[in-house]
Design a protein around this motif. Structure first.
Motif, PDB file in Angstrom:
ATOM      1  N   ILE A 100      42.757  30.092  61.981  1.00  9.50           N
ATOM      2  CA  ILE A 100      43.773  30.879  62.257  1.00  9.50           C
ATOM      3  C   ILE A 100      43.158  32.166  62.920  1.00  9.50           C
ATOM      4  O   ILE A 100      43.650  32.819  63.790  1.00  9.50           O
ATOM      5  CB  ILE A 100      44.800  31.257  61.084  1.00  9.50           C
ATOM      6  N   MET A 101      42.117  32.853  62.185  1.00  6.87           N
ATOM      7  CA  MET A 101      41.380  33.867  62.829  1.00  6.87           C
ATOM      8  C   MET A 101      40.891  33.713  63.940  1.00  6.87           C
ATOM      9  O   MET A 101      40.900  34.656  64.937  1.00  6.87           O
ATOM     10  CB  MET A 101      40.365  34.253  61.574  1.00  6.87           C
ATOM     11  N   VAL A 102      40.469  32.598  64.365  1.00  7.59           N
ATOM     12  CA  VAL A 102      39.780  32.259  65.952  1.00  7.59           C
ATOM     13  C   VAL A 102      40.836  32.603  66.881  1.00  7.59           C
ATOM     14  O   VAL A 102      40.623  33.289  67.935  1.00  7.59           O
ATOM     15  CB  VAL A 102      39.379  30.818  65.685  1.00  7.59           C
ATOM     16  N   ILE A 103      42.029  32.433  66.748  1.00  5.20           N
ATOM     17  CA  ILE A 103      43.129  32.677  67.734  1.00  5.20           C
ATOM     18  C   ILE A 103      43.268  34.182  67.810  1.00  5.20           C
ATOM     19  O   ILE A 103      43.235  34.648  69.027  1.00  5.20           O
ATOM     20  CB  ILE A 103      44.524  32.176  67.027  1.00  5.20           C
ATOM     21  N   PHE A 104      43.233  34.932  66.717  1.00  3.91           N
ATOM     22  CA  PHE A 104      43.232  36.414  67.117  1.00  3.91           C
ATOM     23  C   PHE A 104      42.031  37.141  67.496  1.00  3.91           C
ATOM     24  O   PHE A 104      41.882  38.085  68.295  1.00  3.91           O
ATOM     25  CB  PHE A 104      43.636  37.056  65.747  1.00  3.91           C
ATOM     26  N   ARG A 105      41.035  36.547  67.160  1.00  2.00           N
ATOM     27  CA  ARG A 105      39.632  36.970  67.772  1.00  2.00           C
ATOM     28  C   ARG A 105      39.378  36.851  69.422  1.00  2.00           C
ATOM     29  O   ARG A 105      39.137  37.419  69.989  1.00  2.00           O
ATOM     30  CB  ARG A 105      38.615  36.249  67.228  1.00  2.00           C
ATOM     31  N   ASN A 106      39.965  35.501  69.761  1.00  2.00           N
ATOM     32  CA  ASN A 106      40.147  34.843  70.957  1.00  2.00           C
ATOM     33  C   ASN A 106      40.895  36.097  71.941  1.00  2.00           C
ATOM     34  O   ASN A 106      40.617  36.444  72.892  1.00  2.00           O
ATOM     35  CB  ASN A 106      40.636  33.623  71.297  1.00  2.00           C
ATOM     36  N   ASN A 107      42.142  36.633  71.312  1.00  2.00           N
ATOM     37  CA  ASN A 107      42.835  37.350  72.024  1.00  2.00           C
ATOM     38  C   ASN A 107      42.053  38.796  71.837  1.00  2.00           C
ATOM     39  O   ASN A 107      42.387  39.273  73.172  1.00  2.00           O
ATOM     40  CB  ASN A 107      44.328  37.772  71.067  1.00  2.00           C
ATOM     41  N   LYS A 108      41.299  39.160  70.832  1.00  2.00           N
ATOM     42  CA  LYS A 108      40.727  40.416  71.274  1.00  2.00           C
ATOM     43  C   LYS A 108      39.651  40.568  72.088  1.00  2.00           C
ATOM     44  O   LYS A 108      39.582  41.349  72.995  1.00  2.00           O
ATOM     45  CB  LYS A 108      39.943  40.727  69.587  1.00  2.00           C
ATOM     46  N   TYR A 109      38.986  39.258  72.296  1.00  2.00           N
ATOM     47  CA  TYR A 109      38.058  38.987  73.441  1.00  2.00           C
ATOM     48  C   TYR A 109      38.506  39.126  74.723  1.00  2.00           C
ATOM     49  O   TYR A 109      37.941  39.496  75.730  1.00  2.00           O
ATOM     50  CB  TYR A 109      37.056  37.804  73.067  1.00  2.00           C
ATOM     51  N   LEU A 110      39.778  38.327  74.790  1.00  2.00           N
ATOM     52  CA  LEU A 110      40.263  38.314  75.993  1.00  2.00           C
ATOM     53  C   LEU A 110      40.919  39.696  76.603  1.00  2.00           C
ATOM     54  O   LEU A 110      40.776  40.072  77.853  1.00  2.00           O
ATOM     55  CB  LEU A 110      41.346  37.333  76.075  1.00  2.00           C
ATOM     56  N   LYS A 111      41.222  40.568  75.519  1.00  3.76           N
ATOM     57  CA  LYS A 111      41.713  41.957  75.958  1.00  3.76           C
ATOM     58  C   LYS A 111      40.624  42.726  76.307  1.00  3.76           C
ATOM     59  O   LYS A 111      40.820  43.594  77.185  1.00  3.76           O
ATOM     60  CB  LYS A 111      42.452  42.554  74.573  1.00  3.76           C
ATOM     61  N   THR A 112      39.282  42.449  75.546  1.00  2.50           N
ATOM     62  CA  THR A 112      38.076  43.244  76.161  1.00  2.50           C
ATOM     63  C   THR A 112      37.609  42.932  77.464  1.00  2.50           C
ATOM     64  O   THR A 112      37.368  43.950  78.282  1.00  2.50           O
ATOM     65  CB  THR A 112      37.031  43.161  75.027  1.00  2.50           C
ATOM     66  N   ILE A 113      37.959  41.741  77.861  1.00  4.68           N
ATOM     67  CA  ILE A 113      37.462  41.088  79.048  1.00  4.68           C
ATOM     68  C   ILE A 113      38.456  41.615  80.249  1.00  4.68           C
ATOM     69  O   ILE A 113      38.103  42.053  81.382  1.00  4.68           O
ATOM     70  CB  ILE A 113      37.249  39.525  79.149  1.00  4.68           C
ATOM     71  N   SER A 114      39.604  41.651  79.933  1.00  2.00           N
ATOM     72  CA  SER A 114      40.632  42.137  80.905  1.00  2.00           C
ATOM     73  C   SER A 114      40.513  43.604  80.978  1.00  2.00           C
ATOM     74  O   SER A 114      40.703  44.180  82.373  1.00  2.00           O
ATOM     75  CB  SER A 114      42.098  41.877  80.387  1.00  2.00           C
ATOM     76  N   GLU A 115      40.158  44.468  80.137  1.00  2.00           N
ATOM     77  CA  GLU A 115      40.041  45.809  80.083  1.00  2.00           C
ATOM     78  C   GLU A 115      38.636  46.050  81.041  1.00  2.00           C
ATOM     79  O   GLU A 115      38.835  47.028  81.961  1.00  2.00           O
ATOM     80  CB  GLU A 115      39.870  46.385  79.015  1.00  2.00           C
ATOM     81  N   LYS A 116      37.717  45.446  80.975  1.00  2.00           N
ATOM     82  CA  LYS A 116      36.500  45.310  81.641  1.00  2.00           C
ATOM     83  C   LYS A 116      36.746  45.107  83.276  1.00  2.00           C
ATOM     84  O   LYS A 116      36.163  45.744  83.980  1.00  2.00           O
ATOM     85  CB  LYS A 116      35.408  44.770  81.138  1.00  2.00           C
ATOM     86  N   SER A 117      37.439  44.064  83.371  1.00  2.00           N
ATOM     87  CA  SER A 117      37.710  43.474  84.714  1.00  2.00           C
ATOM     88  C   SER A 117      38.690  44.423  85.540  1.00  2.00           C
ATOM     89  O   SER A 117      38.867  44.313  86.703  1.00  2.00           O
ATOM     90  CB  SER A 117      38.289  42.146  84.759  1.00  2.00           C
ATOM     91  N   GLN A 118      39.452  45.277  84.735  1.00  2.00           N
ATOM     92  CA  GLN A 118      40.211  46.270  85.769  1.00  2.00           C
ATOM     93  C   GLN A 118      39.674  47.580  86.145  1.00  2.00           C
ATOM     94  O   GLN A 118      40.204  48.073  86.717  1.00  2.00           O
ATOM     95  CB  GLN A 118      41.325  46.564  84.500  1.00  2.00           C
ATOM     96  N   LEU A 119      38.285  47.698  85.812  1.00  2.00           N
ATOM     97  CA  LEU A 119      37.737  49.050  86.137  1.00  2.00           C
ATOM     98  C   LEU A 119      37.249  48.843  87.671  1.00  2.00           C
ATOM     99  O   LEU A 119      37.365  48.437  88.642  1.00  2.00           O
ATOM    100  CB  LEU A 119      36.376  48.905  85.405  1.00  2.00           C
TER     101      LEU A 119
END
Length: 86
Positions: free
Chosen positions: A67-86
């Motif tokens: 269950i925690m993997v699902i939420f960690r993936n969301n956190k990592y995807l959010k970080t990747i999304s924020e970095k790609s928008q720069l």
């Protein structure tokens, strides 16, 4: 965590709840193992209780980690999304 991030789903409370559920489940597995150990079935019951404790603890841990993997993936995807928008 402020109220705005909680209401807009920017942060999740489930990872904190999963930690509490993990410890409560681990306690329940321990109590269940003890009850099987001393259920009056002799040596077989004692070893069955040990198996309940060992495999129950492992099962609870794996379930909570999945269950925690699902939420960690969301956190990592959010970080990747924020970095790609720069």
């Amino acid at each position: 965590m402020n109220m705005n991030s909680l209401l807009s789903f920017d942060s999740f409370i489930t990872p904190r709840v999963i930690t509490i559920i993990y410890w409560l489940s681990l306690f329940a597995v321990f109590i269940g193992g003890i009850s099987v150990m001393f259920s009056g079935m002799g040596a077989a019951g004692f070893f069955a209780g040990l198996m309940v404790m060992v495999f129950g603890a492992i099962s609870v841990r794996v379930y909570c980690e999945l269950i925690m993997v699902i939420f960690r993936n969301n956190k990592y995807l959010k970080t990747i999304s924020e970095k790609s928008q720069l």
